[in-house]
Design a protein around this motif. Structure first.
Motif, mmCIF file in Angstrom:
data_model
loop_
_atom_site.group_PDB
_atom_site.id
_atom_site.type_symbol
_atom_site.label_atom_id
_atom_site.label_comp_id
_atom_site.label_asym_id
_atom_site.label_seq_id
_atom_site.Cartn_x
_atom_site.Cartn_y
_atom_site.Cartn_z
ATOM 1 N N ARG A 43 0.832 -1.195 0.000
ATOM 2 C CA ARG A 43 0.000 0.000 0.000
ATOM 3 C C ARG A 43 0.873 1.254 0.000
ATOM 4 O O ARG A 43 1.988 1.246 0.529
ATOM 5 C CB ARG A 43 -0.914 0.004 1.225
ATOM 6 C CG ARG A 43 -2.065 -0.985 1.128
ATOM 7 C CD ARG A 43 -3.066 -0.750 2.237
ATOM 8 N NE ARG A 43 -4.329 -1.421 1.979
ATOM 9 C CZ ARG A 43 -5.434 -1.220 2.687
ATOM 10 N NH1 ARG A 43 -5.425 -0.356 3.692
ATOM 11 N NH2 ARG A 43 -6.539 -1.854 2.393
ATOM 12 N N PRO A 44 0.351 2.335 -0.588
ATOM 13 C CA PRO A 44 1.174 3.557 -0.650
ATOM 14 C C PRO A 44 1.564 4.092 0.729
ATOM 15 O O PRO A 44 2.649 4.645 0.896
ATOM 16 C CB PRO A 44 0.277 4.549 -1.406
ATOM 17 C CG PRO A 44 -0.695 3.700 -2.157
ATOM 18 C CD PRO A 44 -0.920 2.488 -1.324
ATOM 19 N N ASN A 45 0.662 3.935 1.715
ATOM 20 C CA ASN A 45 0.934 4.475 3.052
ATOM 21 C C ASN A 45 1.574 3.450 3.986
ATOM 22 O O ASN A 45 1.634 3.686 5.199
ATOM 23 C CB ASN A 45 -0.365 4.982 3.682
ATOM 24 C CG ASN A 45 -0.936 6.170 2.937
ATOM 25 O OD1 ASN A 45 -0.196 7.032 2.478
ATOM 26 N ND2 ASN A 45 -2.254 6.219 2.801
ATOM 27 N N ALA A 106 -2.186 11.526 8.116
ATOM 28 C CA ALA A 106 -2.015 11.626 6.667
ATOM 29 C C ALA A 106 -2.502 10.362 5.969
ATOM 30 O O ALA A 106 -2.924 10.406 4.811
ATOM 31 C CB ALA A 106 -0.542 11.885 6.335
ATOM 32 N N ALA A 107 -2.456 9.224 6.683
ATOM 33 C CA ALA A 107 -2.944 7.963 6.120
ATOM 34 C C ALA A 107 -4.386 7.683 6.526
ATOM 35 O O ALA A 107 -5.188 7.217 5.714
ATOM 36 C CB ALA A 107 -2.043 6.808 6.564
ATOM 37 N N VAL A 108 -4.716 7.955 7.782
ATOM 38 C CA VAL A 108 -6.078 7.754 8.298
ATOM 39 C C VAL A 108 -6.500 9.061 8.966
ATOM 40 O O VAL A 108 -6.020 9.385 10.055
ATOM 41 C CB VAL A 108 -6.134 6.588 9.309
ATOM 42 C CG1 VAL A 108 -7.565 6.366 9.778
ATOM 43 C CG2 VAL A 108 -5.577 5.315 8.686
ATOM 44 N N PRO A 109 -7.381 9.836 8.358
ATOM 45 C CA PRO A 109 -7.723 11.164 8.902
ATOM 46 C C PRO A 109 -8.298 11.139 10.315
ATOM 47 O O PRO A 109 -8.198 12.132 11.035
ATOM 48 C CB PRO A 109 -8.750 11.695 7.894
ATOM 49 C CG PRO A 109 -8.464 10.961 6.624
ATOM 50 C CD PRO A 109 -8.014 9.604 7.046
ATOM 51 N N ARG A 110 -8.891 10.032 10.739
ATOM 52 C CA ARG A 110 -9.503 9.988 12.065
ATOM 53 C C ARG A 110 -8.473 10.174 13.178
ATOM 54 O O ARG A 110 -8.812 10.588 14.290
ATOM 55 C CB ARG A 110 -10.260 8.672 12.263
ATOM 56 C CG ARG A 110 -11.054 8.613 13.559
ATOM 57 C CD ARG A 110 -11.722 7.259 13.724
ATOM 58 N NE ARG A 110 -12.835 7.094 12.821
ATOM 59 C CZ ARG A 110 -14.083 7.456 13.108
ATOM 60 N NH1 ARG A 110 -14.347 8.026 14.276
ATOM 61 N NH2 ARG A 110 -15.049 7.241 12.252
#
Length: 261
Positions: A43-45, A106-110
């Protein structure tokens, strides 16, 4: 005499056989192929999540060690200078954890919501430390105890409310990092989130109950004599539950970091 000529019967015309019209068979609706599942490592992140989970794991271990030295072994009370160092280290660990969570957003906004809700306990912590100052102790002694307890109840309720929301958003964000790729790991994070929210809520309700009982000396005396065993068992259960939840969270953080490695 006229003869009746028989009327010739019409010739039987053979019926035309029905023409069979071929009915096109119903075309089977083929479901669209499921999108390929991208492995976690591709995955990119993945590098960001791997590093973030790894740093949270290390900071979690550091926080447990500091709490053991400061709260369990009471080294801060025995050696005041060491207590100052441990308090500063605990504050630094909390700040670093917020920095890591902000980067993970940056990967998971939560994760950003978890940072916001974790800020209140971090801001209140220095003011709580001031309660040990001699001048503050004298002011509390000379002031109306009931009014102070009411303020403490309100403040305690806000702290535990924000702590509960912070735990919910942080662990839910950890689950969202695995949604669609590792549903089993995501389910484990959500289950841990439920337990942690319940335990924090029970702990906050328990402390609020103690403060409310402190407003009435008679109620506190009755509670002390009639429910001391229940009180001790409740404290023990909360302490064990909090310890178990922290250990499970560390295990999940380490596992999550390895999955994204």
């Amino acid at each position: 005499m006229m003869e009746n000529n028989p009327t010739p019967s019409p010739e039987l015309v053979p019926e035309a056989a029905p023409i069979a019209v071929p009915v096109p068979a119903e075309s089977a609706v083929t479901p669209p192929p499921a999108p390929p599942v991208i492995p976690l490592r591709e995955r990119p992140n993945a590098p960001l999540l791997h590093k973030g989970f790894q740093n949270l794991f290390r900071l979690g271990i550091a926080n447990i060690v500091i709490n053991l030295l400061n709260n369990t072994f009471k080294l801060g009370d025995k050696i005041p200078s060491l207590g100052v160092v441990l308090s500063a280290m605990s504050f630094a660990v909390s700040v670093l954890a917020l920095v890591v969570l902000w980067k993970l957003s940056a990967a998971v906004p939560r994760f950003r919501k978890a940072v916001y809700f974790n800020l209140l306990p971090l801001i209140v912590l220095p003011f709580v430390a001031l309660l040990d100052a001699p001048s503050v102790q004298e002011w509390i002694t000379a002031s109306d105890v009931s009014a102070i307890l009411v303020v403490l109840i309100i403040l305690l309720g806000l702290i535990f409310l924000f702590a509960t929301l912070a735990a919910y958003h942080q662990l839910t964000a950890c689950a969202e990092a695995f949604d669609g790729a590792d549903d089993a790991m995501a389910a484990k994070w959500r289950s841990l989130c439920t337990w942690q929210v319940v335990i924090i809520g029970c702990f906050g309700a328990f402390l609020t109950l103690l403060l409310l009982l402190g407003l009435s000396s008679a109620s506190f005396f009755y509670f002390y004599n009639g429910g001391m065993i229940v009180l001790l068992l409740f404290i023990l259960a909360i302490a064990i539950a909090l310890g178990v939840v922290e250990i499970i969270e560390l295990v999940y953080l380490n596992r999550s970091a390895k999955l994204y490695e």
